[in-house]
Design an enzyme around this catalytic site. Sequence first.
Site, PDB file in Angstrom:
ATOM      1  N   CYS A   1     139.931  48.631  60.951  1.00  0.00           N
ATOM      2  CA  CYS A   1     138.601  48.034  60.779  1.00  0.00           C
ATOM      3  C   CYS A   1     137.584  49.179  60.835  1.00  0.00           C
ATOM      4  O   CYS A   1     137.923  50.320  60.546  1.00  0.00           O
ATOM      5  CB  CYS A   1     138.328  46.948  61.813  1.00  0.00           C
ATOM      6  SG  CYS A   1     138.105  47.516  63.512  1.00  0.00           S
TER       7      CYS A   1
ATOM      8  N   ARG B   1     137.914  43.777  65.588  1.00  0.00           N
ATOM      9  CA  ARG B   1     138.925  43.146  64.747  1.00  0.00           C
ATOM     10  C   ARG B   1     140.296  43.802  64.823  1.00  0.00           C
ATOM     11  O   ARG B   1     141.298  43.108  65.056  1.00  0.00           O
ATOM     12  CB  ARG B   1     138.458  43.109  63.279  1.00  0.00           C
ATOM     13  CG  ARG B   1     137.251  42.216  63.075  1.00  0.00           C
ATOM     14  CD  ARG B   1     136.678  42.362  61.690  1.00  0.00           C
ATOM     15  NE  ARG B   1     136.050  43.691  61.556  1.00  0.00           N
ATOM     16  CZ  ARG B   1     135.532  44.147  60.432  1.00  0.00           C
ATOM     17  NH1 ARG B   1     135.572  43.410  59.330  1.00  0.00           N
ATOM     18  NH2 ARG B   1     134.967  45.344  60.398  1.00  0.00           N
TER      19      ARG B   1
ATOM     20  N   ASP C   1     133.116  40.693  60.379  1.00  0.00           N
ATOM     21  CA  ASP C   1     132.937  41.578  61.527  1.00  0.00           C
ATOM     22  C   ASP C   1     132.061  40.870  62.559  1.00  0.00           C
ATOM     23  O   ASP C   1     130.902  40.558  62.281  1.00  0.00           O
ATOM     24  CB  ASP C   1     132.277  42.883  61.082  1.00  0.00           C
ATOM     25  CG  ASP C   1     132.254  43.938  62.161  1.00  0.00           C
ATOM     26  OD1 ASP C   1     132.596  43.634  63.328  1.00  0.00           O
ATOM     27  OD2 ASP C   1     131.895  45.085  61.842  1.00  0.00           O
TER      28      ASP C   1
END
Length: 162
Positions: free
Chosen positions: A8, A14, A121
Amino acid sequence: MKKILFVCSGNTCRSPMAEAIARSVLPARLDFDVEVASAGTSAADGAPASRYSIEVAAEHGLDLSGHRSRSLGTNLVRNADLIVTMGVRHRDAVGGIDPESLESTYLLSNFSDVHHGDIPDPIGASRDVYEQTYLIIRECIESMATKLPAFDGWKKTRERGA
């Protein structure tokens, strides 16, 4: 042993959640061994997982308290058999590091029959958004577990770290 790398941006939300979920789900569902790691395209090395990532993961029985972020680099990319990114720009970053690795780089949502495109996100968002992100990632990895036994997108054999 197959090595899976989740990617990420900051490696605090994440990809750490994906790493922890994969460590929890994949070993019991696959007939081969996997090693799971994560990194970020713009990560500062050594940062802890975000507060809400830690809290949400803990509520689902996963421990992110010891996670420390690390920056995506050449060795991580070249040594992974499969790179799974949270978004298209993360996939592009992998290609910028090692174009050959794009052959074994996929969006996490590529493994899902439900979710498509980038994984949102949650950085800076509410705890509820982190929970939703966790559930999306969990579904994608559960789906991944059913597809990996017949998956043919693993990195082709080449000298690692070359």
